[in-house]
Write an enzyme that holds these catalytic residues in place. Sequence first.
Site, PDB file in Angstrom:
ATOM      1  N   GLU A  96       8.912  -1.088   8.091  1.00 35.88           N
ATOM      2  CA  GLU A  96       8.719  -1.691   9.402  1.00 35.88           C
ATOM      3  C   GLU A  96       8.820  -3.219   9.355  1.00 35.88           C
ATOM      4  O   GLU A  96       8.523  -3.848   8.340  1.00 35.88           O
ATOM      5  CB  GLU A  96       7.340  -1.285   9.950  1.00 35.88           C
ATOM      6  CG  GLU A  96       7.270   0.207  10.215  1.00 35.88           C
ATOM      7  CD  GLU A  96       5.912   0.692  10.688  1.00 35.88           C
ATOM      8  OE1 GLU A  96       5.889   1.613  11.505  1.00 35.88           O
ATOM      9  OE2 GLU A  96       4.873   0.173  10.244  1.00 35.88           O
ATOM     10  N   CYS A 109       7.612 -10.699  10.848  1.00 37.35           N
ATOM     11  CA  CYS A 109       6.888 -10.232   9.662  1.00 37.35           C
ATOM     12  C   CYS A 109       7.739  -9.138   9.033  1.00 37.35           C
ATOM     13  O   CYS A 109       7.988  -8.113   9.675  1.00 37.35           O
ATOM     14  CB  CYS A 109       5.528  -9.697  10.133  1.00 37.35           C
ATOM     15  SG  CYS A 109       4.551  -8.970   8.834  1.00 37.35           S
ATOM     16  N   CYS A 116       3.820   0.368  -1.418  1.00 32.77           N
ATOM     17  CA  CYS A 116       3.323  -0.656  -2.336  1.00 32.77           C
ATOM     18  C   CYS A 116       2.472   0.020  -3.401  1.00 32.77           C
ATOM     19  O   CYS A 116       1.675   0.913  -3.093  1.00 32.77           O
ATOM     20  CB  CYS A 116       2.484  -1.691  -1.588  1.00 32.77           C
ATOM     21  SG  CYS A 116       1.931  -3.032  -2.665  1.00 32.77           S
ATOM     22  N   CYS A 120      -4.402  -1.884  -2.607  1.00 37.17           N
ATOM     23  CA  CYS A 120      -5.587  -2.587  -2.089  1.00 37.17           C
ATOM     24  C   CYS A 120      -6.375  -1.617  -1.209  1.00 37.17           C
ATOM     25  O   CYS A 120      -5.795  -0.816  -0.468  1.00 37.17           O
ATOM     26  CB  CYS A 120      -5.175  -3.831  -1.318  1.00 37.17           C
ATOM     27  SG  CYS A 120      -4.291  -4.999  -2.362  1.00 37.17           S
ATOM     28  N   CYS A 123      -5.672  -1.279   2.872  1.00 46.48           N
ATOM     29  CA  CYS A 123      -4.305  -1.470   3.365  1.00 46.48           C
ATOM     30  C   CYS A 123      -3.577  -0.145   3.557  1.00 46.48           C
ATOM     31  O   CYS A 123      -3.535   0.690   2.647  1.00 46.48           O
ATOM     32  CB  CYS A 123      -3.543  -2.344   2.370  1.00 46.48           C
ATOM     33  SG  CYS A 123      -1.790  -2.512   2.763  1.00 46.48           S
ATOM     34  N   GLU A 172       4.705  -5.702  -1.772  1.00 51.22           N
ATOM     35  CA  GLU A 172       4.296  -6.937  -2.448  1.00 51.22           C
ATOM     36  C   GLU A 172       5.585  -7.693  -2.808  1.00 51.22           C
ATOM     37  O   GLU A 172       6.300  -7.304  -3.731  1.00 51.22           O
ATOM     38  CB  GLU A 172       3.476  -6.583  -3.695  1.00 51.22           C
ATOM     39  CG  GLU A 172       3.258  -7.715  -4.669  1.00 51.22           C
ATOM     40  CD  GLU A 172       2.696  -8.996  -4.054  1.00 51.22           C
ATOM     41  OE1 GLU A 172       1.670  -8.941  -3.358  1.00 51.22           O
ATOM     42  OE2 GLU A 172       3.307 -10.058  -4.275  1.00 51.22           O
ATOM     43  N   SER A 225      -3.519 -13.475  -0.841  1.00 50.02           N
ATOM     44  CA  SER A 225      -4.499 -12.529  -0.316  1.00 50.02           C
ATOM     45  C   SER A 225      -5.717 -12.514  -1.232  1.00 50.02           C
ATOM     46  O   SER A 225      -5.774 -11.748  -2.186  1.00 50.02           O
ATOM     47  CB  SER A 225      -3.871 -11.131  -0.254  1.00 50.02           C
ATOM     48  OG  SER A 225      -2.856 -11.122   0.703  1.00 50.02           O
ATOM     49  N   HIS A 227      -9.374 -12.384  -0.271  1.00 53.07           N
ATOM     50  CA  HIS A 227     -10.230 -11.309   0.252  1.00 53.07           C
ATOM     51  C   HIS A 227     -11.616 -11.173  -0.367  1.00 53.07           C
ATOM     52  O   HIS A 227     -12.449 -10.427   0.162  1.00 53.07           O
ATOM     53  CB  HIS A 227      -9.532  -9.944   0.179  1.00 53.07           C
ATOM     54  CG  HIS A 227      -8.212  -9.908   0.876  1.00 53.07           C
ATOM     55  ND1 HIS A 227      -8.018 -10.408   2.141  1.00 53.07           N
ATOM     56  CD2 HIS A 227      -7.001  -9.447   0.479  1.00 53.07           C
ATOM     57  CE1 HIS A 227      -6.756 -10.239   2.489  1.00 53.07           C
ATOM     58  NE2 HIS A 227      -6.124  -9.673   1.500  1.00 53.07           N
ATOM     59  N   ASN A 302      -8.010  -4.438  10.334  1.00 55.77           N
ATOM     60  CA  ASN A 302      -7.397  -3.505  11.281  1.00 55.77           C
ATOM     61  C   ASN A 302      -7.521  -2.091  10.737  1.00 55.77           C
ATOM     62  O   ASN A 302      -6.991  -1.793   9.670  1.00 55.77           O
ATOM     63  CB  ASN A 302      -5.924  -3.859  11.497  1.00 55.77           C
ATOM     64  CG  ASN A 302      -5.802  -5.195  12.202  1.00 55.77           C
ATOM     65  OD1 ASN A 302      -6.380  -5.408  13.272  1.00 55.77           O
ATOM     66  ND2 ASN A 302      -5.084  -6.118  11.591  1.00 55.77           N
ATOM     67  N   CYS A 345      -1.660  -6.514  11.180  1.00 57.15           N
ATOM     68  CA  CYS A 345      -1.692  -6.696   9.723  1.00 57.15           C
ATOM     69  C   CYS A 345      -2.284  -5.482   9.043  1.00 57.15           C
ATOM     70  O   CYS A 345      -3.359  -5.020   9.406  1.00 57.15           O
ATOM     71  CB  CYS A 345      -2.627  -7.834   9.338  1.00 57.15           C
ATOM     72  SG  CYS A 345      -2.001  -9.418   9.705  1.00 57.15           S
TER      73      CYS A 345
HETATM   74  N1  SAH Z   1       1.494  -7.547  -0.307  1.00 56.91           N
HETATM   75  C1  SAH Z   1       1.337  -8.827   0.250  1.00 56.91           C
HETATM   76  C2  SAH Z   1       1.924  -8.948   1.628  1.00 56.91           C
HETATM   77  C3  SAH Z   1       1.736  -7.821   2.593  1.00 56.91           C
HETATM   78  S1  SAH Z   1       0.153  -7.562   3.276  1.00 56.91           S
HETATM   79  C4  SAH Z   1      -0.125  -9.237   0.247  1.00 56.91           C
HETATM   80  O1  SAH Z   1      -0.969  -8.385  -0.014  1.00 56.91           O
HETATM   81  O2  SAH Z   1      -0.408 -10.408   0.462  1.00 56.91           O
HETATM   82  C5  SAH Z   1      -0.093  -8.928   4.408  1.00 56.91           C
HETATM   83  C6  SAH Z   1      -1.556  -9.265   4.632  1.00 56.91           C
HETATM   84  O3  SAH Z   1      -2.232  -8.243   5.386  1.00 56.91           O
HETATM   85  C7  SAH Z   1      -2.326  -9.412   3.338  1.00 56.91           C
HETATM   86  O4  SAH Z   1      -3.171 -10.520   3.364  1.00 56.91           O
HETATM   87  C8  SAH Z   1      -3.117  -8.146   3.325  1.00 56.91           C
HETATM   88  O5  SAH Z   1      -4.216  -8.223   2.465  1.00 56.91           O
HETATM   89  C9  SAH Z   1      -3.484  -7.990   4.780  1.00 56.91           C
HETATM   90  N2  SAH Z   1      -3.969  -6.647   5.113  1.00 56.91           N
HETATM   91  C10 SAH Z   1      -3.715  -5.497   4.473  1.00 56.91           C
HETATM   92  N3  SAH Z   1      -4.345  -4.467   5.083  1.00 56.91           N
HETATM   93  C11 SAH Z   1      -5.019  -4.989   6.129  1.00 56.91           C
HETATM   94  C12 SAH Z   1      -5.842  -4.426   7.160  1.00 56.91           C
HETATM   95  N4  SAH Z   1      -6.057  -3.112   7.248  1.00 56.91           N
HETATM   96  N5  SAH Z   1      -6.353  -5.251   8.085  1.00 56.91           N
HETATM   97  C13 SAH Z   1      -6.101  -6.579   8.047  1.00 56.91           C
HETATM   98  N6  SAH Z   1      -5.323  -7.162   7.105  1.00 56.91           N
HETATM   99  C14 SAH Z   1      -4.781  -6.378   6.146  1.00 56.91           C
HETATM  100 FE1  SF4 Z   2       0.307  -3.982  -1.318  1.00 58.62          FE
HETATM  101 FE2  SF4 Z   2      -0.336  -6.197   0.052  1.00 58.62          FE
HETATM  102 FE3  SF4 Z   2      -1.132  -3.770   0.911  1.00 58.62          FE
HETATM  103 FE4  SF4 Z   2      -2.207  -4.832  -1.290  1.00 58.62          FE
HETATM  104  S1  SF4 Z   2      -2.361  -5.634   0.817  1.00 58.62           S
HETATM  105  S2  SF4 Z   2      -1.515  -2.701  -1.049  1.00 58.62           S
HETATM  106  S3  SF4 Z   2      -0.468  -5.871  -2.192  1.00 58.62           S
HETATM  107  S4  SF4 Z   2       0.974  -4.488   0.771  1.00 58.62           S
END
Ligand code: SAH
Ligand code: SF4
Length: 375
Positions: A96, A109, A116, A120, A123, A172, A225, A227, A302, A345
């Site tokens: 997407e 975006c 991935c 995490c 996510c 990633e 990221s 967190h 989210n 996100c």
């Molecule tokens: N893999 C990369 C880029 C994609 S994720 C990374 O992790 O940075 C883009 C952003 O969305 C990251 O900061 C990620 O941690 C955040 N993200 C992932 N899941 C989320 C969620 N459920 N709610 C809010 N942000 C989230």
């Molecule tokens: Fe992958 Fe980024 Fe999601 Fe972590 S937050 S699982 S690195 S897409």
Amino acid sequence: MAVAADKVNLLGMPQSNLEALFADFGEKPFHARQIMRWIYQRGITDFDQMTDLSRSLRQKLHDLTMIELPVVLSRYESSDGTVKWLFESGFGQAVEAVFIPEPERGTLCISSQVGCALDCAFCATGAQGFNRNLTAAEIVGQVWHANQTLPRRSNDAADFAVTNVVFMGMGEPLANYRSVLPAIDLLVSDLGYGISRRRVTVSTSGLVPQIDRLGDECNVSLAVSLHAPNDALRDELVPINKMHPIQSLLDACWRYAEKRANRFITFEYVMLRGINDAIEHADQLSALLSGKPAKVNLIPFNPFEGNDFVRSGADTIAQFQSRLRKHGLVATTRKTRGEDIDAACGQLAGKVSDRVRVRLSEKKIGNRKTRVATL
Ligand code: SAH
Ligand code: SF4
């Protein structure tokens, strides 16, 4: 005669590679510039419409090359103007991309991988597992589609909708360095989309060696990221932390910032109720980042199906932010957009079948006692 599978895809190929290709064909390298203008600036992918190329060159391109774009499976538009596309990624997979319009800019975006592997805890992409890396063509093709289908920002045909690109979709980006780098090259090239490096942001969960490499080779904006403000918590939320703990990640960040005249690095911090949103966490985070070229972007979590985390309350987020500011940090809270179309996100799921887990379960069947992950 060449069959499609043998043809090289010109989409996603940086200028230097295109020039080398034309030289291989016994043609002049300047054709690379002509082709790039057609593909990116004019949005033309049919060789027959490329009127400044000779008929014989067009025939050669037909025979030996192609311009293959990712196929759009569906398009959704949110009530707030956010647009989401689902792109076919072969074998029933899809990724997407999301366009977020704002008065002063248009941010796309984009995704860099089908799924991935980094898993995490909060996510939706990670929850699906990993299938494969996208090619440079599939990455830059997302921008091509957005720019060709969204209205221009003004009457100027070159005033494309996408002014900013963030690698914050699925995947990633630094785990797919090989394709992400040429894609960035085309985003910033004058013959591509001519976007300033400052307006291209790579977001990473913290792959330290690749952050150093990116700083040397490319120098776009970096978002990290984070967190969590301590290793014990970050190990749980962002498992790659076990390989690259916070201090080594931050050291890489400051090296990166130095290479870019100390331009700020953005630290993303997802707000999870009762997990990482206490005032003490804000204090710990400030201790890590104060006095450094850092800004913090708080992201309200989210939710998505099958995940139990809860978004921190608006008051908690506001208090956390003001605590960071009290410590002298620049801190903002990300506005959530496109929730009604699951475009916010971390909600991007696409269609991914997890090859990693398939491999794991095959191993289990073959040898029940040794459950070894083979990534
Ligand atoms: N893999 C990369 C880029 C994609 S994720 C990374 O992790 O940075 C883009 C952003 O969305 C990251 O900061 C990620 O941690 C955040 N993200 C992932 N899941 C989320 C969620 N459920 N709610 C809010 N942000 C989230
Ligand atoms: Fe992958 Fe980024 Fe999601 Fe972590 S937050 S699982 S690195 S897409």
